[in-house]
Design an enzyme around this catalytic site. Sequence first.
Site, PDB file in Angstrom:
ATOM      1  N   GLU A  15      69.693  26.923  45.549  1.00  0.00           N
ATOM      2  CA  GLU A  15      69.750  25.692  44.480  1.00  0.00           C
ATOM      3  C   GLU A  15      67.952  24.580  44.944  1.00  0.00           C
ATOM      4  O   GLU A  15      68.512  24.011  44.814  1.00  0.00           O
ATOM      5  CB  GLU A  15      71.363  25.323  45.063  1.00  0.00           C
ATOM      6  CG  GLU A  15      72.472  25.841  44.402  1.00  0.00           C
ATOM      7  CD  GLU A  15      72.737  26.517  45.530  1.00  0.00           C
ATOM      8  OE1 GLU A  15      73.708  27.066  45.519  1.00  0.00           O
ATOM      9  OE2 GLU A  15      71.650  26.720  46.609  1.00  0.00           O
ATOM     10  N   LYS A  17      68.666  23.774  48.108  1.00  0.00           N
ATOM     11  CA  LYS A  17      68.507  23.122  49.650  1.00  0.00           C
ATOM     12  C   LYS A  17      68.114  22.978  51.089  1.00  0.00           C
ATOM     13  O   LYS A  17      67.661  21.941  51.845  1.00  0.00           O
ATOM     14  CB  LYS A  17      69.941  24.167  49.873  1.00  0.00           C
ATOM     15  CG  LYS A  17      70.517  24.314  49.793  1.00  0.00           C
ATOM     16  CD  LYS A  17      72.074  25.535  49.987  1.00  0.00           C
ATOM     17  CE  LYS A  17      71.468  26.600  50.384  1.00  0.00           C
ATOM     18  NZ  LYS A  17      71.088  27.074  49.001  1.00  0.00           N
ATOM     19  N   LYS A  19      64.487  21.799  50.552  1.00  0.00           N
ATOM     20  CA  LYS A  19      63.487  20.430  50.110  1.00  0.00           C
ATOM     21  C   LYS A  19      64.354  19.348  50.521  1.00  0.00           C
ATOM     22  O   LYS A  19      64.154  18.779  50.815  1.00  0.00           O
ATOM     23  CB  LYS A  19      63.043  20.513  48.295  1.00  0.00           C
ATOM     24  CG  LYS A  19      63.060  18.796  48.137  1.00  0.00           C
ATOM     25  CD  LYS A  19      62.668  18.983  46.806  1.00  0.00           C
ATOM     26  CE  LYS A  19      62.091  17.220  46.682  1.00  0.00           C
ATOM     27  NZ  LYS A  19      61.688  17.267  45.930  1.00  0.00           N
ATOM     28  N   GLY A  41      66.594  33.125  52.963  1.00  0.00           N
ATOM     29  CA  GLY A  41      65.561  32.191  52.184  1.00  0.00           C
ATOM     30  C   GLY A  41      65.481  30.937  51.818  1.00  0.00           C
ATOM     31  O   GLY A  41      66.112  30.668  50.352  1.00  0.00           O
ATOM     32  N   ARG A 143      85.144  42.982  66.530  1.00  0.00           N
ATOM     33  CA  ARG A 143      85.341  42.624  68.350  1.00  0.00           C
ATOM     34  C   ARG A 143      84.307  44.263  68.540  1.00  0.00           C
ATOM     35  O   ARG A 143      84.321  43.709  70.242  1.00  0.00           O
ATOM     36  CB  ARG A 143      86.537  42.665  69.111  1.00  0.00           C
ATOM     37  CG  ARG A 143      87.446  41.266  68.619  1.00  0.00           C
ATOM     38  CD  ARG A 143      88.636  41.627  68.854  1.00  0.00           C
ATOM     39  NE  ARG A 143      89.251  42.594  68.415  1.00  0.00           N
ATOM     40  CZ  ARG A 143      90.365  42.413  67.291  1.00  0.00           C
ATOM     41  NH1 ARG A 143      89.805  41.678  66.385  1.00  0.00           N
ATOM     42  NH2 ARG A 143      90.853  43.191  67.193  1.00  0.00           N
ATOM     43  N   GLN A 224      72.725  30.109  51.778  1.00  0.00           N
ATOM     44  CA  GLN A 224      73.320  30.191  50.809  1.00  0.00           C
ATOM     45  C   GLN A 224      74.199  29.441  49.584  1.00  0.00           C
ATOM     46  O   GLN A 224      73.745  28.536  49.255  1.00  0.00           O
ATOM     47  CB  GLN A 224      74.170  32.030  50.457  1.00  0.00           C
ATOM     48  CG  GLN A 224      73.314  32.997  51.110  1.00  0.00           C
ATOM     49  CD  GLN A 224      73.535  33.062  52.578  1.00  0.00           C
ATOM     50  OE1 GLN A 224      74.650  32.719  53.221  1.00  0.00           O
ATOM     51  NE2 GLN A 224      72.447  33.621  53.100  1.00  0.00           N
ATOM     52  N   THR A 239      77.830  37.348  49.573  1.00  0.00           N
ATOM     53  CA  THR A 239      77.419  36.645  51.074  1.00  0.00           C
ATOM     54  C   THR A 239      78.567  37.414  52.147  1.00  0.00           C
ATOM     55  O   THR A 239      80.165  37.513  51.407  1.00  0.00           O
ATOM     56  CB  THR A 239      76.567  35.955  51.345  1.00  0.00           C
ATOM     57  OG1 THR A 239      75.904  36.312  52.831  1.00  0.00           O
ATOM     58  CG2 THR A 239      77.854  34.908  51.529  1.00  0.00           C
ATOM     59  N   PRO A 304      62.600  38.341  40.699  1.00  0.00           N
ATOM     60  CA  PRO A 304      62.640  36.989  39.853  1.00  0.00           C
ATOM     61  C   PRO A 304      64.303  37.029  39.530  1.00  0.00           C
ATOM     62  O   PRO A 304      65.356  37.453  39.825  1.00  0.00           O
ATOM     63  CB  PRO A 304      62.849  38.539  38.473  1.00  0.00           C
ATOM     64  CG  PRO A 304      62.462  39.067  39.316  1.00  0.00           C
ATOM     65  CD  PRO A 304      62.460  39.907  40.374  1.00  0.00           C
ATOM     66  N   ARG A 305      64.617  35.499  39.449  1.00  0.00           N
ATOM     67  CA  ARG A 305      66.306  35.012  39.704  1.00  0.00           C
ATOM     68  C   ARG A 305      66.672  35.442  38.064  1.00  0.00           C
ATOM     69  O   ARG A 305      66.036  34.712  36.790  1.00  0.00           O
ATOM     70  CB  ARG A 305      66.177  34.124  39.695  1.00  0.00           C
ATOM     71  CG  ARG A 305      66.270  33.538  42.155  1.00  0.00           C
ATOM     72  CD  ARG A 305      65.682  31.930  41.841  1.00  0.00           C
ATOM     73  NE  ARG A 305      65.205  32.404  43.466  1.00  0.00           N
ATOM     74  CZ  ARG A 305      64.170  31.144  44.216  1.00  0.00           C
ATOM     75  NH1 ARG A 305      64.139  30.455  43.690  1.00  0.00           N
ATOM     76  NH2 ARG A 305      64.424  31.548  45.220  1.00  0.00           N
ATOM     77  N   VAL A 414      62.278  16.287  41.446  1.00  0.00           N
ATOM     78  CA  VAL A 414      61.471  15.536  40.134  1.00  0.00           C
ATOM     79  C   VAL A 414      60.506  16.562  40.048  1.00  0.00           C
ATOM     80  O   VAL A 414      59.184  16.106  39.444  1.00  0.00           O
ATOM     81  CB  VAL A 414      61.469  14.207  39.741  1.00  0.00           C
ATOM     82  CG1 VAL A 414      62.661  14.048  39.095  1.00  0.00           C
ATOM     83  CG2 VAL A 414      60.075  13.422  40.203  1.00  0.00           C
TER      84      VAL A 414
END
Length: 431
Positions: A15, A17, A19, A41, A143, A224, A239, A304-305, A414
Amino acid sequence: MSDRLVVIGSQWGDEGKGKITDYFACRADMVVRYQGGNNAGHSVMFNGKKYSLQSIPSGIFNPDTINIMGNGMVVNPESVVLELQKLRDQGITNFQLYISDRAAMVMPWHADLDGAYEAGKGKKLIGTTKKGIGPAYCDKYSRSGLRMGDLLEPDYFAERLKDAMIIKNKELEMLGLQAYDYQKVYKRFMELAELLGPRIVDTSAIINKALREDGKKILFEGAQGMMLCIDHGTYPFVTSSTPSAASVPVGAGIAPHWIDNVLGVAKAYCTRVGEGPFPTELFDNLAHEIRERGHEYGTVTGRPRRIGWFDGVVARYTSQLAGINHWALMLFDVLSGMETVKICTHYELDGKIVDTPPSTISKLSRCKPVYVELPGWTEDISNMKTYEELPENAKNYVKKIEEITGVLVGVISVGPDRSQTILVSDYLKNF
């Protein structure tokens, strides 16, 4: 008393995060990463340079900021060493970094098993990054895993390693994979212990001390996004940890009452990497246009997203689960120049209107988005510094998101650089 802020992803990850965490890390005395591993990443851009991080907290660029990799993470020591070396090669040499001695360790065989488990699913792939994160969490909860603090006691580590390898080598061989040589693994991890040993400490004690100091600004950084949460996400396409602010106390080793300000990071549209339902997904030329404008390719995988309109159902759901106080609306400039823009307000499921995402992917894949359509704006907003400067239609888009989700927008991005950030919330202006 300290000032605390939690930054979490509210969609399917990616999203922005990195930055936002970097932006507030410049003001923070401490940045704490509390879950996930090097599968998370994200990119940070400032002074015209782009930096990529995976497991290391975003405060690493500020020499005065203490960076903590908390006990809720799964840490790949090999990856950390490589990541630190890459930062040094880029001129980032003065930093403070500590790793929890209670953090689970990602071992070499975890990536092998991750790939084998994924391959065994055939066409029903999860879309894992194959970094070994899931298998490392599995060993933690069974464990049988090793922890970072084990590296500080060579004899104890040797004993734990032998026990783990008896089990894991059998599993590898059963899957037709190469077993690991104990002596080689032990030798390499003792080398890693030499490199990282001084950084492996009781991080909970450091964080709790800072929490009680007046004026300290502490940033908690999630990885994530909430829709990838193992409990509340689009299971099983999720995840292996919980990115929610609710995970901070356990993953950082602090009491719950310290968590009271949560910033939810959300793109002005939606993206997703990997498999799983995505109700607002676009499949036309507009998806390609947004992908190219927003450079929507995975930081870790390069994949690619997938692209979709802003999903108000998801945003409403994740804001309630995580206690989000404000939104950080990212990549807002990407929507400039569009004739109209859409926001999903509800889903239609089998002829009925629903307000929250269903628990099963079977139902979620049948959900059809119900949209509100708004006029777009043509103005270039990338150099605007205040909310008041934004075009009226852009402001209307922001207001509609606030109306649909019940959460105010506190930050608007922006552009990719730190300077291309508009602060709306007074609290965030003062953090």
